[in-house]
Design an enzyme around this catalytic site. Structure first.
Site, PDB file in Angstrom:
ATOM      1  N   ARG A 121      10.701 -71.226 -12.490  1.00 41.14           N
ATOM      2  CA  ARG A 121       9.933 -70.023 -12.120  1.00 41.14           C
ATOM      3  C   ARG A 121       9.532 -70.007 -10.646  1.00 41.14           C
ATOM      4  O   ARG A 121       8.569 -69.360 -10.262  1.00 41.14           O
ATOM      5  CB  ARG A 121       8.691 -69.863 -12.997  1.00 41.14           C
ATOM      6  CG  ARG A 121       9.031 -69.635 -14.461  1.00 41.14           C
ATOM      7  CD  ARG A 121       7.957 -68.843 -15.162  1.00 41.14           C
ATOM      8  NE  ARG A 121       8.311 -68.641 -16.550  1.00 41.14           N
ATOM      9  CZ  ARG A 121       7.851 -69.393 -17.552  1.00 41.14           C
ATOM     10  NH1 ARG A 121       7.011 -70.369 -17.306  1.00 41.14           N
ATOM     11  NH2 ARG A 121       8.221 -69.150 -18.775  1.00 41.14           N
ATOM     12  N   LYS A 143      14.104 -61.563   1.314  1.00 40.11           N
ATOM     13  CA  LYS A 143      14.996 -60.832   0.404  1.00 40.11           C
ATOM     14  C   LYS A 143      16.100 -61.781  -0.029  1.00 40.11           C
ATOM     15  O   LYS A 143      16.788 -62.370   0.809  1.00 40.11           O
ATOM     16  CB  LYS A 143      15.612 -59.619   1.107  1.00 40.11           C
ATOM     17  CG  LYS A 143      14.702 -58.418   1.151  1.00 40.11           C
ATOM     18  CD  LYS A 143      15.452 -57.196   1.639  1.00 40.11           C
ATOM     19  CE  LYS A 143      14.536 -55.996   1.707  1.00 40.11           C
ATOM     20  NZ  LYS A 143      15.219 -54.816   2.301  1.00 40.11           N
ATOM     21  N   GLU A 185      22.734 -56.525  14.720  1.00 38.55           N
ATOM     22  CA  GLU A 185      21.388 -56.575  14.133  1.00 38.55           C
ATOM     23  C   GLU A 185      20.331 -56.847  15.219  1.00 38.55           C
ATOM     24  O   GLU A 185      19.165 -56.511  15.039  1.00 38.55           O
ATOM     25  CB  GLU A 185      21.313 -57.631  13.026  1.00 38.55           C
ATOM     26  CG  GLU A 185      22.280 -57.405  11.869  1.00 38.55           C
ATOM     27  CD  GLU A 185      21.802 -56.395  10.817  1.00 38.55           C
ATOM     28  OE1 GLU A 185      20.680 -55.868  10.945  1.00 38.55           O
ATOM     29  OE2 GLU A 185      22.574 -56.138   9.874  1.00 38.55           O
ATOM     30  N   LYS A 227      10.930 -58.572  13.458  1.00 37.09           N
ATOM     31  CA  LYS A 227      11.072 -58.557  11.999  1.00 37.09           C
ATOM     32  C   LYS A 227       9.823 -59.123  11.334  1.00 37.09           C
ATOM     33  O   LYS A 227       9.373 -58.622  10.294  1.00 37.09           O
ATOM     34  CB  LYS A 227      12.321 -59.328  11.555  1.00 37.09           C
ATOM     35  CG  LYS A 227      12.433 -59.327  10.033  1.00 37.09           C
ATOM     36  CD  LYS A 227      13.810 -59.302   9.487  1.00 37.09           C
ATOM     37  CE  LYS A 227      13.768 -59.087   7.962  1.00 37.09           C
ATOM     38  NZ  LYS A 227      15.033 -59.243   7.320  1.00 37.09           N
ATOM     39  N   GLU A 237       8.744 -53.578   1.010  1.00 35.96           N
ATOM     40  CA  GLU A 237       9.362 -52.281   1.314  1.00 35.96           C
ATOM     41  C   GLU A 237       8.704 -51.156   0.519  1.00 35.96           C
ATOM     42  O   GLU A 237       9.375 -50.312  -0.064  1.00 35.96           O
ATOM     43  CB  GLU A 237      10.863 -52.364   1.025  1.00 35.96           C
ATOM     44  CG  GLU A 237      11.691 -51.494   1.942  1.00 35.96           C
ATOM     45  CD  GLU A 237      13.173 -51.845   1.893  1.00 35.96           C
ATOM     46  OE1 GLU A 237      13.537 -52.975   2.259  1.00 35.96           O
ATOM     47  OE2 GLU A 237      13.956 -50.982   1.490  1.00 35.96           O
ATOM     48  N   ARG A 242       9.300 -51.378   6.368  1.00 36.09           N
ATOM     49  CA  ARG A 242      10.425 -52.313   6.263  1.00 36.09           C
ATOM     50  C   ARG A 242      11.750 -51.574   6.094  1.00 36.09           C
ATOM     51  O   ARG A 242      12.804 -52.064   6.520  1.00 36.09           O
ATOM     52  CB  ARG A 242      10.204 -53.309   5.109  1.00 36.09           C
ATOM     53  CG  ARG A 242      11.274 -54.362   5.070  1.00 36.09           C
ATOM     54  CD  ARG A 242      10.913 -55.568   4.247  1.00 36.09           C
ATOM     55  NE  ARG A 242      11.990 -56.548   4.335  1.00 36.09           N
ATOM     56  CZ  ARG A 242      11.932 -57.780   3.872  1.00 36.09           C
ATOM     57  NH1 ARG A 242      10.828 -58.203   3.282  1.00 36.09           N
ATOM     58  NH2 ARG A 242      12.948 -58.602   3.999  1.00 36.09           N
ATOM     59  N   ASN A 246      16.766 -50.798   7.641  1.00 31.87           N
ATOM     60  CA  ASN A 246      18.030 -50.337   7.062  1.00 31.87           C
ATOM     61  C   ASN A 246      18.770 -49.369   7.983  1.00 31.87           C
ATOM     62  O   ASN A 246      19.771 -48.772   7.574  1.00 31.87           O
ATOM     63  CB  ASN A 246      17.783 -49.656   5.710  1.00 31.87           C
ATOM     64  CG  ASN A 246      17.218 -50.638   4.693  1.00 31.87           C
ATOM     65  OD1 ASN A 246      17.584 -51.802   4.697  1.00 31.87           O
ATOM     66  ND2 ASN A 246      16.304 -50.168   3.848  1.00 31.87           N
ATOM     67  N   HIS A 249      22.499 -48.929   7.824  1.00 27.57           N
ATOM     68  CA  HIS A 249      23.027 -49.633   6.657  1.00 27.57           C
ATOM     69  C   HIS A 249      23.550 -48.692   5.578  1.00 27.57           C
ATOM     70  O   HIS A 249      24.476 -49.051   4.848  1.00 27.57           O
ATOM     71  CB  HIS A 249      21.969 -50.580   6.076  1.00 27.57           C
ATOM     72  CG  HIS A 249      21.785 -51.830   6.903  1.00 27.57           C
ATOM     73  ND1 HIS A 249      21.364 -51.792   8.218  1.00 27.57           N
ATOM     74  CD2 HIS A 249      21.986 -53.135   6.613  1.00 27.57           C
ATOM     75  CE1 HIS A 249      21.305 -53.036   8.687  1.00 27.57           C
ATOM     76  NE2 HIS A 249      21.684 -53.868   7.742  1.00 27.57           N
ATOM     77  N   HIS A 253      27.127 -49.475   4.633  1.00 24.38           N
ATOM     78  CA  HIS A 253      27.533 -49.945   3.301  1.00 24.38           C
ATOM     79  C   HIS A 253      28.624 -49.050   2.722  1.00 24.38           C
ATOM     80  O   HIS A 253      29.533 -49.535   2.039  1.00 24.38           O
ATOM     81  CB  HIS A 253      26.329 -49.958   2.346  1.00 24.38           C
ATOM     82  CG  HIS A 253      25.405 -51.122   2.589  1.00 24.38           C
ATOM     83  ND1 HIS A 253      24.069 -51.091   2.245  1.00 24.38           N
ATOM     84  CD2 HIS A 253      25.607 -52.330   3.130  1.00 24.38           C
ATOM     85  CE1 HIS A 253      23.505 -52.240   2.575  1.00 24.38           C
ATOM     86  NE2 HIS A 253      24.419 -53.013   3.118  1.00 24.38           N
ATOM     87  N   HIS A 267      30.307 -57.029   7.979  1.00 25.53           N
ATOM     88  CA  HIS A 267      29.070 -56.291   7.713  1.00 25.53           C
ATOM     89  C   HIS A 267      28.425 -55.802   9.020  1.00 25.53           C
ATOM     90  O   HIS A 267      28.046 -54.631   9.143  1.00 25.53           O
ATOM     91  CB  HIS A 267      28.098 -57.182   6.933  1.00 25.53           C
ATOM     92  CG  HIS A 267      26.751 -56.571   6.745  1.00 25.53           C
ATOM     93  ND1 HIS A 267      26.527 -55.476   5.929  1.00 25.53           N
ATOM     94  CD2 HIS A 267      25.545 -56.877   7.304  1.00 25.53           C
ATOM     95  CE1 HIS A 267      25.250 -55.149   5.973  1.00 25.53           C
ATOM     96  NE2 HIS A 267      24.631 -55.977   6.794  1.00 25.53           N
TER      97      HIS A 267
HETATM   98  N1  GLY Z   1      17.645 -56.921   6.018  1.00 25.10           N
HETATM   99  C1  GLY Z   1      16.673 -55.948   5.810  1.00 25.10           C
HETATM  100  C2  GLY Z   1      15.366 -56.498   5.356  1.00 25.10           C
HETATM  101  O1  GLY Z   1      15.170 -57.689   5.388  1.00 25.10           O
HETATM  102  O2  GLY Z   1      14.513 -55.752   4.961  1.00 25.10           O
END
Ligand code: GLY
Length: 368
Positions: A121, A143, A185, A227, A237, A242, A246, A249, A253, A267
């Site tokens: 867990r 993430k 990025e 970041k 998010e 946050r 994107n 993206h 994508h 990517h």
């Molecule tokens: N890569 C986007 C984020 O971490 O929110």
């Protein structure tokens, strides 16, 4: 070395940015490697380049490294590799208080982080990002995910690492194309909220890519700092801050999906084109001048990156790309929030974008 705090509520941690951090991994982990046995997940390419450095560094401090070496590439972010990695960690007797090391790019960081989130867990993990993209984006912010037949990153968890060691030395052995893809990025941080940093990228991006360590340290630390502020403000998010990360993206994508996730479009390259598309769409909507969108495209071209969708030679129309967008995990009750720009450094979330207009716009861009 730059040390950047990530102040997530209840689980603050540091990102350390500097040269030679892996060779001194034990002191840099500051007592977190509390047992002799240390589990490390990596891929075959990274193990070939950095395995010996990490092995020697651990053994010289009396640790016994246990390697799980996965195949390189996006296919590794799969249920099968997650299950076998979890079984491997359990067989090693990993406990909640232990730290698992994730040595690699975004694929290894995402898979290992997700495994760490579910073993017993939740146990700790340390990100050791070995690509520029992972250093400035995916290793920071918690993430974690795998891909499924339904799409990329659709199964995962928010699980923060306990520490991130971004060793700039690893960038010296990265293939040039991958370094450039990761640079997209970096530029993103300028575009979403820091026009001065975008101007810095225009002035210094070429030097950074051709090897300047001072420029690399500044860019990685500055990007991580940006970041970290966003993640501290909106870890899950939920407020929208946050989601600005994107930028490019949603378009990117769709391009990756249309290209069958093949290595002919990395990517970061898809994100670079996606950011140019977001800028051109913003200009088309009268939100910012065409000249600003041209300036963004020009910068990517100047550093040898793709900047337009037409050059991909995709055999599809705009609607086919929009169809891919409909599988986006950000879809919300039939609408898809887009990150658009009111200018360079002024990104915002727009929830009223007409997908029909996006399809028409993409038709034009595919022929541009
Ligand atoms: N890569 C986007 C984020 O971490 O929110």
């Amino acid at each position: 070395m730059a040390v950047i705090p990530v102040d997530v509520a209840g689980r603050p941690y540091e990102v350390r940015v500097g040269a030679g951090l892996l060779a001194e991994i034990v002191p840099n982990c500051q007592g977190r490697l509390r047992k002799r046995d240390v589990p490390i997940v990596t891929d075959a390419n990274v193990h070939g380049a950095w395995g010996e450095v990490v092995e020697t560094a651990l053994r010289s401090h009396g640790h016994e490294p246990h390697w799980r070496i996965l195949p390189p590439g996006e296919q590794t972010k799969a249920w099968s590799q997650l299950a076998s990695t979890v079984d491997w960690l359990l067989a090693l007797g990993v406990e909640r208080g232990d730290h698992i090391l994730a040595l690699g790019g975004g694929v290894i960081g995402d898979l290992t982080g997700f495994a760490a989130s579910i073993v017993k867990r939740g146990c700790h993990f340390i990100q050791l990002p070995t690509s520029l993209l992972a250093q400035v984006d995916s290793s920071v912010g918690g993430k974690t995910a795998i891909n499924t037949a339904a799409g990329k990153n659709l199964v995962g968890a928010f699980h923060q690492p306990s520490l991130v060691l971004a060793d700039l030395t690893v960038l010296d052995t990265l293939p040039d194309r991958e370094l450039r893809a990761g640079y997209a990025e970096v530029v993103k941080y300028g575009l979403i909220g820091d026009a001065d940093f975008f101007a810095w990228c225009e002035a210094n991006g070429s030097a950074l890519l051709s090897g300047s360590s001072a420029m690399r340290e500044y860019a990685v630390a500055h990007s991580v700092g940006h970041k970290a502020r966003i993640v501290a403000e909106d870890e899950r998010e939920t407020t929208g801050t946050r989601a600005l990360l994107n930028l490019g993206h949603t378009f990117g994508h769709a391009l990756e999906a249309q290209n069958g996730y093949s290595a002919t479009l990395l990517h970061g390259e898809a994100v670079a084109i996606g950011m140019v598309l977001a800028a051109r769409y913003s200009a088309r909507c009268g939100l910012m001048p065409n000249a600003s969108a041209d300036r963004i495209a020009r910068h990517f071209e100047d550093v040898g990156m793709p900047a337009g969708v037409a050059q991909l030679g995709l055999e599809c129309d705009g609607q086919a790309l929009v169809d891919h967008m409909l599988h986006d995990k950000k879809m919300d009750a039939g609408t898809l929030p887009f990150v658009l720009m009111k200018g360079i450094g002024e990104a915002y979330i727009d929830k009223d974008v007409s997908l029909g207009e996006v399809a028409t716009f993409l038709d034009e861009e595919l022929r541009r």
